[in-house]
Structures are given as C-alpha cells and as structure tokens.
Design a protein around this motif. Structure first.
Motif, PDB file in Angstrom:
ATOM      1  N   VAL A 111      -9.775  -0.290 -10.963  1.00 29.16           N
ATOM      2  CA  VAL A 111      -8.976  -1.202 -10.786  1.00 29.16           C
ATOM      3  C   VAL A 111      -9.424  -2.480  -9.739  1.00 29.16           C
ATOM      4  CG1 VAL A 111      -7.055   0.272 -11.850  1.00 29.16           C
ATOM      5  CG2 VAL A 111      -7.730   0.274  -9.197  1.00 29.16           C
ATOM      6  N   TYR A 115       0.705  -0.860  -6.042  1.00 29.91           N
ATOM      7  CA  TYR A 115      -0.622  -0.873  -5.550  1.00 29.91           C
ATOM      8  C   TYR A 115      -1.368  -0.798  -6.768  1.00 29.91           C
ATOM      9  CZ  TYR A 115      -4.056  -1.312  -1.791  1.00 29.91           C
ATOM     10  OH  TYR A 115      -4.981  -1.745  -0.736  1.00 29.91           O
ATOM     11  N   TYR A 116      -1.781  -1.821  -7.378  1.00 28.69           N
ATOM     12  CA  TYR A 116      -2.706  -1.173  -8.826  1.00 28.69           C
ATOM     13  C   TYR A 116      -1.780  -0.485  -9.638  1.00 28.69           C
ATOM     14  CZ  TYR A 116      -6.341  -2.798  -5.945  1.00 28.69           C
ATOM     15  OH  TYR A 116      -7.170  -3.485  -4.941  1.00 28.69           O
ATOM     16  N   HIS A 151       0.277  -7.102  -9.001  1.00 36.51           N
ATOM     17  CA  HIS A 151       1.369  -5.828  -8.212  1.00 36.51           C
ATOM     18  C   HIS A 151       2.873  -6.421  -8.631  1.00 36.51           C
ATOM     19  CE1 HIS A 151      -2.708  -4.624  -6.610  1.00 36.51           C
ATOM     20  NE2 HIS A 151      -2.637  -5.751  -6.226  1.00 36.51           N
ATOM     21  N   ARG A 170      -1.189  -5.644 -13.420  1.00 37.75           N
ATOM     22  CA  ARG A 170      -2.176  -4.586 -12.378  1.00 37.75           C
ATOM     23  C   ARG A 170      -2.495  -5.428 -11.261  1.00 37.75           C
ATOM     24  NH1 ARG A 170      -7.094  -1.483 -14.770  1.00 37.75           N
ATOM     25  NH2 ARG A 170      -8.063  -3.844 -14.432  1.00 37.75           N
ATOM     26  N   ARG A 215      -2.360   3.405  -9.314  1.00 36.93           N
ATOM     27  CA  ARG A 215      -3.572   3.940  -9.477  1.00 36.93           C
ATOM     28  C   ARG A 215      -4.023   3.590  -8.062  1.00 36.93           C
ATOM     29  NH1 ARG A 215      -7.103   4.839 -14.884  1.00 36.93           N
ATOM     30  NH2 ARG A 215      -9.041   4.314 -13.990  1.00 36.93           N
ATOM     31  N   SER A 216      -5.380   3.998  -7.978  1.00 37.03           N
ATOM     32  CA  SER A 216      -6.120   3.532  -6.480  1.00 37.03           C
ATOM     33  C   SER A 216      -7.527   3.320  -6.997  1.00 37.03           C
ATOM     34  CB  SER A 216      -6.452   4.963  -5.948  1.00 37.03           C
ATOM     35  OG  SER A 216      -5.142   5.980  -5.399  1.00 37.03           O
ATOM     36  N   HIS A 217      -8.332   2.760  -5.965  1.00 39.78           N
ATOM     37  CA  HIS A 217      -9.789   2.395  -6.102  1.00 39.78           C
ATOM     38  C   HIS A 217     -10.441   3.256  -5.258  1.00 39.78           C
ATOM     39  CE1 HIS A 217      -9.904  -0.001  -2.491  1.00 39.78           C
ATOM     40  NE2 HIS A 217      -8.882  -0.456  -2.844  1.00 39.78           N
ATOM     41  N   ASP A 218     -11.662   3.369  -5.392  1.00 41.93           N
ATOM     42  CA  ASP A 218     -12.275   4.417  -4.498  1.00 41.93           C
ATOM     43  C   ASP A 218     -12.288   4.246  -2.992  1.00 41.93           C
ATOM     44  OD1 ASP A 218     -13.356   4.543  -6.984  1.00 41.93           O
ATOM     45  OD2 ASP A 218     -15.462   4.641  -6.424  1.00 41.93           O
ATOM     46  N   ASP A 250     -18.511   2.817  -5.492  1.00 39.52           N
ATOM     47  CA  ASP A 250     -17.985   2.121  -4.439  1.00 39.52           C
ATOM     48  C   ASP A 250     -18.644   2.823  -3.271  1.00 39.52           C
ATOM     49  OD1 ASP A 250     -16.623   0.715  -6.091  1.00 39.52           O
ATOM     50  OD2 ASP A 250     -14.826   0.964  -5.254  1.00 39.52           O
ATOM     51  N   THR A 261      -5.671  11.253  -9.755  1.00 41.68           N
ATOM     52  CA  THR A 261      -6.890  10.633  -9.307  1.00 41.68           C
ATOM     53  C   THR A 261      -7.238   8.988 -10.238  1.00 41.68           C
ATOM     54  OG1 THR A 261      -8.326  12.600  -8.958  1.00 41.68           O
ATOM     55  CG2 THR A 261      -9.790  10.611  -9.123  1.00 41.68           C
ATOM     56  N   TRP A 262      -7.399   9.457 -11.405  1.00 38.40           N
ATOM     57  CA  TRP A 262      -7.274   7.998 -12.253  1.00 38.40           C
ATOM     58  C   TRP A 262      -6.211   8.061 -13.080  1.00 38.40           C
ATOM     59  CZ3 TRP A 262     -12.924   6.314 -13.993  1.00 38.40           C
ATOM     60  CH2 TRP A 262     -13.597   5.409 -12.969  1.00 38.40           C
ATOM     61  N   MET A 296       0.773  -1.253  -0.024  1.00 41.22           N
ATOM     62  CA  MET A 296      -0.006  -0.176   0.026  1.00 41.22           C
ATOM     63  C   MET A 296       0.951   1.216  -0.017  1.00 41.22           C
ATOM     64  SD  MET A 296      -1.512  -2.481   2.076  1.00 41.22           S
ATOM     65  CE  MET A 296      -3.256  -3.278   2.325  1.00 41.22           C
ATOM     66  N   TYR A 303      -2.684  10.709  -4.214  1.00 41.18           N
ATOM     67  CA  TYR A 303      -4.043  10.644  -4.569  1.00 41.18           C
ATOM     68  C   TYR A 303      -4.696  12.000  -4.329  1.00 41.18           C
ATOM     69  CZ  TYR A 303      -9.041   9.478  -5.452  1.00 41.18           C
ATOM     70  OH  TYR A 303     -10.334   9.376  -5.788  1.00 41.18           O
TER      71      TYR A 303
END
Lengths: 339, 470
Positions: free
Chosen positions: B62, A27-28, A330, A327, A45-48, B339, A80-81, A21, A72
């Motif tokens: 992702v 991490y992605y 990792h 992806r 990248r991140s996720h929500d 999400d 962000t993306w 992390m 982020y």
C-alpha cells in the motif's frame, strides 16, 4: 458527459474520514462494508514500516466514531495483508488476508471467533484470498486471486463450489480482486488484470463481460471493486485510472467521476486545532492543474488532493448513497443519486 | 562468429559488476558471444526496462502506491534495480543520488525523492546541462537546499553554493561573488503552494489527507531581472544561463569525469587512471556534455579493461545487496519484506533516499567498517542459503548437471564461483572455500544435505573479500 438514467446520476455529497495512525480515522484503508444498522466497517492495512493501519474502524455517515478492532500480526484476530471485509446477516465480520492465507471471523460484538483457510490450489484451498462477499444464504464467496477463481464456502469454511480459471476467455480471470453479489443474486467480479467486470449467475455460470483496456469512457484499467444497484447499473472503482465509472446494465457508459473531495468533519476538527496549517491551506490553490508536468493519472492524483487517489472499494449504504474509499487519501467520498 | 574465451567472460563479468549489478554465468556467456562493445552500447541505450510492474507493486504494497515513507520508496527503487533489464539506468541514478544527495529527513516527502531518482534515470545518461537544469527545477532539491527561501532582493545562497561546490565545479574554481550571482539567477524557482508545502514538510504533517506531492513553479514576479556577472560573463541571466556557463568550464568536465571514474572504474586515481579521465574530458566536450558518451569512452578504454581496474572498487551496500538478491533470485514478485531490505542497506551504511549529508556518502574503504561488514555478511548468507529461491535452485541445478552430479570440493567451489558471476578469488580464499567444502567430502547432489551445503558455500563466497569488491 452524464446521462440521466433510471438509476439517476451521482452527485457529490460529502467526504468522510481523515488520515490517522491510530483510533479515529484510516491508515491505508482497503475495503468497506455496511452493517444492517448503517454502521460502516472500514478495513485498514499496513505497510512494512508501520503496522498500525491493520485495524477495522467503525463509523457512520454522520462521522460518528464507534471504535476500532484488530491489529497487525499473525495471531488470532490479527492481520498482515488484510484485503477485504464482509458482514453476514447476523453482523458477524469476515476478513480475508492474502498474506496469511486465511479468513478471520469476528462476532457481532467484534470479538474474535476463529480463523480458517489452507494455502494451496486444490478445491477448498486458497492462494491469495482477496474480495469477499456474503450472499443471501449467508454463504461466503471469496476471490481466490492467485488461483484465478471464485470459491464458495459456508460461514464455517466448508467448501461448496468454485468457478473460473486463469486466462482471458469468458469466465476466466487474471488476478481478480473485488467481487459483489447483486440484489438479484448474480455475482460481479473485478477481473483486475483483464481490465473488465465479469458477471455470473449465482451458480457461477458466465453471463457477460464489460469494459476493455484503456483510459477512455467505458474503458477500464485495473478495476478493483464493483457495486451494483437494483436496476443492474455497475459502479466501478477504476483503480488504475484513478476514477469511478458507472455502466448501465448492458455495459454502456453512463458517468465518470474523478473525485471532488472537501473537508470532512474529522479533517476540519484537525485544522481547527492547527491554525497555522489551516491558514496556509486556506491560502493555497490545491488544484494547480496548470503546473502539472505529467498526465499520468497516478502522478496527477498524488499532486491534486481533491481528486480520487487509489479508489479501491465502492459500496452503497441503505439510502442508496455510493461510498468511494480512497486508499492513498485515507478518506471516503460519498455520492448521492439525484433523479 | 567469434569464439568466446575465458578472458572474454572475465572481462564481461568486470563490465557487468560496474555497469550493472553483476550477472550469472549464462548471462555472461550470452553477452560475451555478442561482443564487448555491443554490450556497452546496449547498456548505454536502454529499451523497455521490463521491470516488475508498478500496478502489481501498488496492489500489494500500500505504501509503494502512496510512497509516503522513506523505506517504502527505497523498497520500490530496489524492486526496480532487482528486476530492470536496464541496469545502467539504475547505476547512473545511484551515482547521481550520491552526487546530488537529497534526503528524506528534512523533506518528509518520499514520493518527490523517488521522482527525483526517476529524473536521474531519464536524464542521467544525457547532457549534463539538461540534467542540471532539471535538478534546479526539482521540487525535492528546491526545498532541500532552500531555494524556496531565495527571493528577489533577499537571496538564500544555499543552492547556488552547492551547485558550484558539490554538483559541478568543485571548490577553488569560482568566487563568493559567483555564488551570489548564481543565487540571484535562480530566484523565482520554487514550488507551487510553497508556504503550505514547506510547513507540512517541516511539521511532517500527513493531515488531513496525507501528503500532497510537490510541483515546480516559476514565479516571474519573484525573479531578479537585474544584470549579473558570473564566471566572467555578464547579462540578465536566469538559471538556465548559469547552468550553460557552468557546463562550458574545464573544471566542470574534470569534476564530473573524475566522479564518474571513481564510481565506475576505481576508487583511487593513479597516473593511468588520470589518462583515462583526460579521454573522458575530451568526450565530454566533443559530445556537448553527454554523460553517456563519457561513459562509453571509459568502458571502452584500455584502463577500464586492464587488470588494474579489476576489483579496484569497494561495492557500496546497495549494489552489494542488489547483486546478492539477483543471484538468489528473490524479490522478483511483490514480497513482504522488501522495505526491510532497504533498512538492511541502511544498517550497512547506505540508506537509500537518506544520504548522511548534502555531500552524499563517503565511499571506497569507508563503506566497510567492522559493523557494516557483519551486516553485509549476515544478510547475504541468509539470502543465498535459502535453497528455495529460484536463483539458488538454478545454481544447484547447474551443479547437478556437472560430472553426473558428483563433484570434488575443488569442482564445487570453481563451479559456484563461476555461476555467481565468474568471480576471481585469490589462492588463499579459494583454498579456504575448498577446505570448508572438503570437511564433508565430495558433493553428491543426490544426498539430502547437498543443497544445504551449496547454500552455505554461496553465503561463504559472498562473505569473501573479493565479493566485497567490484
């Protein structure tokens, strides 16, 4: 089947990276690019639900770790993306962000310099910037994927030209993703939803298209990234099929890679520090193909750890080794050419 | 060709609130013209879901590709609920998710949980015995109820007990010995690499290369091959035999039919409702335990169509949220924030893939306490007040087409109630809505503030008591 070619077939070399992390690891991770000194820049990248992936990890082939930068958000130097990363001849770093509709620029010391980009469909505007490459003149080529075109800008974001439109005909695109400028200056685009690679002259004139929809040899499903060697061979992240394919300069099938990851140095250091997991892992069979109840490559890859899962970016280093970024795992699997 | 009446529309709206997530007036009119029983058959025989493609979702989100985190997997399921053309598949998956409640907190394996949901989608309208066998092989369930720790000579009774108590028959219909014998029959049903996978789950380990999705393994060398006696029958039973015996029981039919009734028809079972359940039980046996046949009987029953069944259920948070989003027309493409929608449903009391216990959620009136109600109203008010969303725009467009674009407060309210799915409200509710609109007089769609006024009204309608009900 493999064929010995002028460019040589690829053989597995090693695995790099580890899921993390923060700090050392990925991490992605979605894209990679090399600096002239051999250092590898890996865009995460991140996720929500967890924003810690949005950073760039700097490392090398020998698992040397040189820190990370970026975070982020929507402020200066934030993502962000984030989608792709490129470096120019001076080591400046460019990152596309398909949510913020902009390119962020960092200098060779990875300090934030500026950002540019305006959302829209007119020339010079962008809608979903994804793949980014720096050409021999240090101009930037950007996949403007929701506008289904490639746009060329100066390093400062001054529009130069664009080509492509939505469709399935030659020179048209359907949500293209990655691109690569070949050593001879030609432009190769992963035409994602058209399941093909398209080649253009440096001026954007259509030259050829390679591949067709499917999961057989020479067929593609949602390609994400392409790399080109000096002889014009194409190395394709066949993302939707969870594999990498090599095509000859005419698009003929050469080689199929499914992945064969081993324990990276960073992974081994984790296992050495967690002996219970290390023991249980060493006593496991991580390739239980006989127990699978699906042949969906995405589901298979989720259950078999050694094979590619979401191969998303392919790049050569200066030694001609192919780095395949995954992806969902990792990590990076490295393949060398054997003559 | 038959003429569609207002009663047909209202009945179709009722069916779509139960077997789907609601429908627009246009959709209701089309389905009513097709016919009620034909629509029931369409719901029960789904085709291509035509939902938002996983390729597109995985490209942008992702973690919808890796499916490591609970909210990502929940968000992924929400996309399916929002965009699928097979809403009953999603509703039946939601039903079994609550009945066979399996949760992330112990497993740390969102992908396997979503695979379980997909199994409910695939099997949920088919034979109940087939579903129970699949459930018993499901990797998430195996670890959730510790069957990986049930061995020949050293049984763990957890799965055997819940299979009988919570999943099929209900307490009072079997003995403690039956639990033990069932557990013996399921020995050897486990995961591949079980020690390593269980250790990673317990430690929530993603290292070195993130999660490895689980698969079922049958270990013959760990299965109890001895004679067993279960519910009065004896033999060298394996798990499939136990399920077959369970599904032959009257208690099982009563259990599953009652739960289906409460999910699809009414929270409370009165005498008329019990008569409908009895018809469902007959269908259960006549069809050899087919859930789709049971639901066909329910949907076509006089009870289901009666006034007593209308608005007789409190909407669960997920159906409430999905219904509002479908009305608004949002999240039809990969969108940052899906999400968070899953998180909102959790705040309202229903975290997908995260049921509070193995008993699932306590439903009916318990869905609504004051805190949950505030969360509900705030969410839908924001969603429906966004006049840039295509569904809201479409409603505004319908109003603009009515009466030359100028409507009285009564007309505005009646049109909006209809466009949102032929919602029937009490006189007092309607009066309050009309009064609110009337504060600014008639609505002229040519006025700058008109769209905002409509958006506010849609949010208000979604906050009414009637909209909380299905």
């Amino acid at each position: 089947m493999t064929t010995v070619t002028k460019s040589g077939i690829l053989t597995y070399d090693r695995t790099l990276g580890v899921a993390a992390m923060d700090a050392r690891g990925f991490y992605y991770a979605v894209a990679l690019a090399f600096r002239s000194d051999g250092r590898l820049f890996v865009q995460g990248r991140s996720h929500d639900g967890d924003t810690r992936g949005a950073r760039i990890t700097v490392m090398d082939y020998d698992s040397g770790y040189y820190g990370d930068f970026g975070s982020y958000g929507s402020g200066d130097g934030q993502f962000t993306w984030p989608t792709d990363i490129a470096l120019d001849s001076e080591g400046n770093v460019y990152v596309t962000d398909e949510y913020l509709q902009r390119v962020s620029v960092f200098d060779s010391d990875v300090n934030f310099v500026k950002k540019w980009g305006t959302q829209g469909s007119e020339e010079g505007m962008i809608n979903g910037p994804s793949g980014i490459e720096c050409d021999a003149d240090d101009n930037l080529l950007i996949v403007d994927h929701n506008n289904n075109r490639i746009q060329k800008f100066t390093r400062d974001g001054i529009f130069l030209k664009s080509f492509g439109s939505e469709g399935t005909a030659e020179g048209q695109f359907n949500l293209p993703w990655g691109l690569r400028v070949a050593p001879d200056g030609q432009i190769y685009v992963a035409d994602w939803r058209n399941d093909r690679i398209q080649r253009f002259t440096s001026d954007g004139e259509f030259v050829a298209a390679y591949g067709e929809s499917g999961d057989g040899e020479g067929q593609l499903y949602r390609p994400a990234s392409v790399e080109i060697d000096d002889a014009g061979y194409m190395y394709i992240a066949d993302w939707g099929n969870e594999r990498v394919q090599v095509f000859d300069p005419d698009g003929g099938f050469v080689q199929l890679l499914k992945g064969q990851a081993t324990t990276s140095q960073w992974a081994q250091e984790f296992l050495d520090a967690n002996l219970d997991e290390n023991r249980a892992r060493s006593e496991s069979d991580l390739e239980q193909y006989h127990l699978l109840t699906t042949d969906d490559p995405h589901e298979v890859a989720s259950q078999i750890e050694t094979i590619f899962w979401s191969p998303i970016s392919v790049r050569f280093d200066s030694e001609g080794r192919l780095f395949v970024l995954e992806r969902n795992r990792h990590r990076i699997q490295v393949y060398a050419k054997s003559m | 060709m038959t003429t569609t009446t207002r009663q047909d529309i209202d009945l179709m709206a009722h069916l779509m609130r139960r077997a789907a997530f609601g429908a627009t007036l246009d959709e209701l009119e089309q389905k009513a013209a097709k016919g009620y029983e034909e629509t029931v058959e369409e719901l029960l025989n789904p085709g291509d879901p035509g939902d938002l493609s996983q390729d597109a979702i995985r490209r942008y989100h992702v973690d919808h590709s890796e499916l490591r985190q609970m909210n990502s997997a929940a968000g992924n399921w929400l996309y399916r609920m929002i965009t699928s053309k097979n809403p009953l598949e999603e509703r039946i998956a939601l039903f079994f998710h609550s009945l066979f409640a399996t949760g992330y907190t112990k497993l740390n394996q969102a992908r396997c949980l979503l695979n379980q949901i997909d199994m409910f989608r695939q099997r949920g309208l088919g034979r109940f015995d087939t579903l129970l066998v699949e459930l018993s092989r499901d990797p998430a369930m195996l670890l959730w109820l510790d069957n990986n720790e049930s061995h020949n000579g050293h049984i763990n009774e957890n799965y055997g007990r819940e299979l009988l108590e919570l999943f099929s028959m209900g307490i009072g219909n079997y003995t403690e010995d039956d639990i033990k014998e069932a557990s013996r029959a399921f020995t050897g049903w486990t995961l591949g690499n079980v020690e390593y996978m269980a250790m990673r789950a317990m430690k929530d380990s993603i290292w070195p290369y993130s999660r490895i999705a689980w698969h079922f393994q049958y270990r013959a060398d760990d299965h109890d091959e001895g004679e067993k006696t279960f519910l009065g029958e004896s033999g060298n039973f394996n798990g499939e035999d136990i399920v077959a015996i369970i599904c032959r029981q009257r208690a099982t039919a009563e259990f599953i039919c009652t739960r289906l009734f409460q999910f699809f028809a009414a929270d409370r079972v009165d005498d008329d409702g019990q008569a409908a359940i009895d018809e469902m039980i007959d269908s259960y046996f006549a069809s050899e335990y087919e859930i789709g046949a049971v639901l066909r009987t329910l949907f076509n029953s006089d009870y289901f169509k009666s006034d007593a069944a209308r608005y007789a259920r409190v909407k669960g948070p997920v159906e409430y949220v999905v219904g509002a989003i479908k009305t608004a027309g949002s999240y039809r493409q990969p969108t940052l924030g899906i999400d968070k929608v899953a998180e909102q449903a959790f705040f309202m009391g229903q975290g997908l893939l995260n049921p509070p216990t193995v008993e699932g959620w306590h439903e009916a009136e318990e869905w609504i306490d004051s805190g949950a109600l505030v969360e509900r109203v705030n969410f839908v008010a924001n969603e429906l007040a966004d006049t840039s969303q295509p569904g809201v725009k479409a409603i505004i467009g319908k109003l603009a087409d009515a009466n030359g674009g100028t409507l009285t407060p009564d007309e505005v309210v009646d049109n909006c109630l209809d466009q949102m799915g032929a919602i029937a409200v009490s006189d007092s509710t309607r009066g309050a809505l009309v009064d609110h609109v009337g504060e600014h007089g008639n609505l002229s769609l040519s006025d700058d503030s008109s769209e905002q006024r409509v958006g506010e009204l849609l949010g208000l309608i979604a906050a009414t008591r009637e909209y909380q009900m299905a």
